[in-house]
Design a protein around this motif. Structure first.
Motif, short mmCIF file in Angstrom:
data_model
loop_
_atom_site.label_atom_id
_atom_site.label_comp_id
_atom_site.label_asym_id
_atom_site.label_seq_id
_atom_site.Cartn_x
_atom_site.Cartn_y
_atom_site.Cartn_z
N GLU A 182 8.01 4.38 -17.27
CA GLU A 182 7.46 5.59 -16.65
C GLU A 182 7.43 6.75 -17.63
O GLU A 182 6.65 7.69 -17.46
CB GLU A 182 8.28 5.95 -15.41
N SER A 183 8.26 6.67 -18.68
CA SER A 183 8.23 7.71 -19.71
C SER A 183 6.92 7.65 -20.51
O SER A 183 6.52 8.63 -21.12
CB SER A 183 9.42 7.54 -20.66
N LEU A 184 6.26 6.49 -20.48
CA LEU A 184 5.00 6.32 -21.20
C LEU A 184 3.80 6.61 -20.30
O LEU A 184 2.88 7.34 -20.67
CB LEU A 184 4.90 4.89 -21.74
N VAL A 185 3.82 6.02 -19.08
CA VAL A 185 2.71 6.18 -18.12
C VAL A 185 3.30 6.58 -16.77
O VAL A 185 4.09 5.83 -16.20
CB VAL A 185 1.90 4.88 -17.97
N PRO A 186 2.94 7.74 -16.24
CA PRO A 186 3.44 8.16 -14.92
C PRO A 186 3.09 7.14 -13.83
O PRO A 186 2.07 6.46 -13.92
CB PRO A 186 2.72 9.49 -14.68
N HIS A 187 3.95 7.06 -12.81
CA HIS A 187 3.76 6.06 -11.75
C HIS A 187 2.41 6.19 -11.04
O HIS A 187 1.82 5.18 -10.62
CB HIS A 187 4.90 6.19 -10.71
N ASP A 188 1.89 7.39 -10.93
CA ASP A 188 0.62 7.60 -10.25
C ASP A 188 -0.55 6.92 -10.96
O ASP A 188 -1.61 6.68 -10.35
CB ASP A 188 0.31 9.09 -10.13
N TYR A 189 -0.38 6.61 -12.25
CA TYR A 189 -1.47 6.02 -13.02
C TYR A 189 -1.16 4.59 -13.50
O TYR A 189 -2.03 3.96 -14.09
CB TYR A 189 -1.77 6.88 -14.26
N VAL A 190 0.04 4.09 -13.24
CA VAL A 190 0.47 2.85 -13.88
C VAL A 190 -0.40 1.66 -13.47
O VAL A 190 -0.72 0.80 -14.31
CB VAL A 190 1.97 2.57 -13.62
N VAL A 191 -0.80 1.57 -12.20
CA VAL A 191 -1.63 0.44 -11.78
C VAL A 191 -3.02 0.54 -12.39
O VAL A 191 -3.59 -0.47 -12.84
CB VAL A 191 -1.71 0.36 -10.24
N HIS A 192 -3.59 1.75 -12.43
CA HIS A 192 -4.90 1.93 -13.06
C HIS A 192 -4.84 1.52 -14.54
O HIS A 192 -5.74 0.83 -15.04
CB HIS A 192 -5.34 3.39 -12.96
N VAL A 193 -3.77 1.94 -15.22
CA VAL A 193 -3.62 1.61 -16.64
C VAL A 193 -3.43 0.10 -16.83
O VAL A 193 -4.00 -0.50 -17.75
CB VAL A 193 -2.43 2.39 -17.25
N ALA A 194 -2.65 -0.52 -15.94
CA ALA A 194 -2.42 -1.96 -16.04
C ALA A 194 -3.72 -2.74 -15.85
O ALA A 194 -4.00 -3.69 -16.59
CB ALA A 194 -1.39 -2.40 -14.99
N ILE A 195 -4.52 -2.35 -14.88
CA ILE A 195 -5.80 -3.01 -14.63
C ILE A 195 -6.75 -2.83 -15.81
O ILE A 195 -7.38 -3.79 -16.28
CB ILE A 195 -6.43 -2.48 -13.33
N ALA A 196 -6.86 -1.61 -16.30
CA ALA A 196 -7.76 -1.32 -17.42
C ALA A 196 -7.33 -2.07 -18.68
O ALA A 196 -8.16 -2.63 -19.41
CB ALA A 196 -7.79 0.18 -17.68
N THR A 197 -6.03 -2.08 -18.95
CA THR A 197 -5.52 -2.76 -20.13
C THR A 197 -5.72 -4.27 -20.03
O THR A 197 -6.05 -4.93 -21.03
CB THR A 197 -4.03 -2.44 -20.33
N SER A 198 -5.54 -4.82 -18.83
CA SER A 198 -5.78 -6.25 -18.62
C SER A 198 -7.23 -6.61 -18.94
O SER A 198 -7.50 -7.63 -19.58
CB SER A 198 -5.47 -6.64 -17.18
N LEU A 199 -8.16 -5.77 -18.50
CA LEU A 199 -9.58 -6.01 -18.80
C LEU A 199 -9.83 -6.00 -20.31
O LEU A 199 -10.57 -6.83 -20.83
CB LEU A 199 -10.45 -4.95 -18.14
N ALA A 200 -9.22 -5.06 -21.00
CA ALA A 200 -9.41 -4.97 -22.45
C ALA A 200 -8.86 -6.21 -23.15
O ALA A 200 -9.47 -6.71 -24.11
CB ALA A 200 -8.72 -3.71 -22.99
N VAL A 201 -7.74 -6.74 -22.66
CA VAL A 201 -7.18 -7.98 -23.22
C VAL A 201 -8.15 -9.13 -23.01
O VAL A 201 -8.37 -9.96 -23.91
CB VAL A 201 -5.81 -8.30 -22.58
N ILE A 202 -8.75 -9.21 -21.82
CA ILE A 202 -9.67 -10.30 -21.49
C ILE A 202 -10.87 -10.31 -22.43
O ILE A 202 -11.41 -11.37 -22.74
CB ILE A 202 -10.12 -10.18 -20.02
N ALA A 203 -11.29 -9.14 -22.90
CA ALA A 203 -12.41 -9.08 -23.84
C ALA A 203 -12.12 -9.92 -25.08
O ALA A 203 -13.02 -10.56 -25.64
CB ALA A 203 -12.70 -7.64 -24.22
N TYR B 240 -8.03 4.91 -19.74
CA TYR B 240 -6.95 4.25 -19.00
C TYR B 240 -6.32 3.09 -19.80
O TYR B 240 -5.44 2.41 -19.30
CB TYR B 240 -7.47 3.69 -17.68
N ILE B 241 -6.78 2.83 -21.02
CA ILE B 241 -6.32 1.68 -21.80
C ILE B 241 -5.04 2.03 -22.54
O ILE B 241 -5.01 2.98 -23.33
CB ILE B 241 -7.37 1.22 -22.83
N CYS B 242 -3.96 1.24 -22.30
CA CYS B 242 -2.71 1.44 -23.05
C CYS B 242 -2.80 0.60 -24.33
O CYS B 242 -2.71 -0.63 -24.30
CB CYS B 242 -1.52 1.00 -22.20
N LEU B 243 -2.98 1.26 -25.46
CA LEU B 243 -3.24 0.57 -26.72
C LEU B 243 -2.05 -0.28 -27.21
O LEU B 243 -2.27 -1.40 -27.68
CB LEU B 243 -3.66 1.57 -27.79
#
Length: 273
Positions: free
Chosen positions: A41-62, A216-219
């Protein structure tokens, strides 16, 4: 991030890459819950963590989908005519899905993700035989299918295999061709969905910027997961062409049920009422 978090993200990347090659599931159904768990949570606030997780997952799939599709292509299993017919609709749907996700709260997006994970698990358990006369639709139907696949996949951060594989099998495409073609479809879904999440997450307030987040991508999480998933995807594809995947699909369905329960718990935590 700690070394333990980095190690666990790498493990999740390995497993998602293997399953992407094996079953045509892009890996997002696995990665999204794990990234949600592991991002501090120190990296990504809880309000955005699911959005970031979904976006990052998509980037990995690429990255994963290219590795997986290449391995399936070598075995002449990818139906490229289907890929080219569905891809334009995927472009439209993936961009729409990313914008819709921006409008949803953590509660609703977690709930939507849970629903589709449980639906995917159900389809894997049931494994109903299609009518012998059923075939893939014409150009308009293929475009429409692409829009639906792209939108839903972008919305929940998956590569589309949880929809495209059952859909193709329902249209009497053999399971091995369906898995291989789904792997190839994962790239346009992930690529355009990722662009959508970068745009929709641009200049977020209260979150770290580049080089931690790009939209929303966590690099850092992307680097850990993608570098490992691309190594295991060809192995999954190799195994897929040498064994009967039906028993594995049921095992994987059990895992999806568990991950769906975790995301449902995240929805409860974010209950707005």
């Amino acid at each position: 991030m700690t070394l333990t978090t980095i190690f666990l993200l790498c493990c999740a990347g390995c497993f998602s890459g293997f399953m992407a090659g094996l079953l045509g599931i892009g890996g997002g159904l696995i990665l999204t819950p794990f990234i949600t768990m592991l991002l501090p949570e120190s990296l990504v606030p809880h309000d955005y963590v699911v959005h970031v997780a979904i976006a990052t997952s998509l980037a990995v799939i690429a990255f994963t989908s290219v590795s997986s599709a290449r391995a399936h292509h070598k075995r002449k299993a990818v139906l490229w005519n289907v890929v080219w017919a569905v891809a334009p609709g995927i472009l439209v749907g993936a961009l729409i899905g990313a914008q819709v996700a921006k409008l949803l709260s953590t509660f609703w997006i977690s709930l939507v993700f849970t629903g589709f994970v449980w639906f995917s698990a159900y389809k894997m358990f049931v494994d109903k035989k299609p009518k012998a006369s059923r075939q893939l639709p014409g150009p308009v139907g293929m475009f429409a299918a692409g829009v639906v696949i792209g939108c839903l996949s972008s919305l929940v951060g998956a590569g589309g295999g949880f929809i495209s594989v059952p859909w193709m099998v329902w249209c009497n495409v053999t399971i091995h061709h369906a898995v291989a073609t789904s792997a190839a479809l994962g790239f346009p879904i992930a690529f355009f969905g990722t662009i959508g999440y970068i745009i929709s997450g641009w200049n977020l307030q209260g979150v770290p910027g580049f080089p931690i987040l790009l939209g929303y991508i966590c690099l850092p999480a992307l680097l850990c997961c993608a570098s490992c998933s691309i190594l295991l995807a060809p192995l999954g594809a190799k195994v897929a062409h040498s064994i009967d995947t039906k028993p594995l699909k049921k095992i994987f369905a059990c895992l999806l049920c568990c991950l769906g329960c975790y995301m449902f718990y995240q929805a409860i935590l974010a209950w707005p009422f």
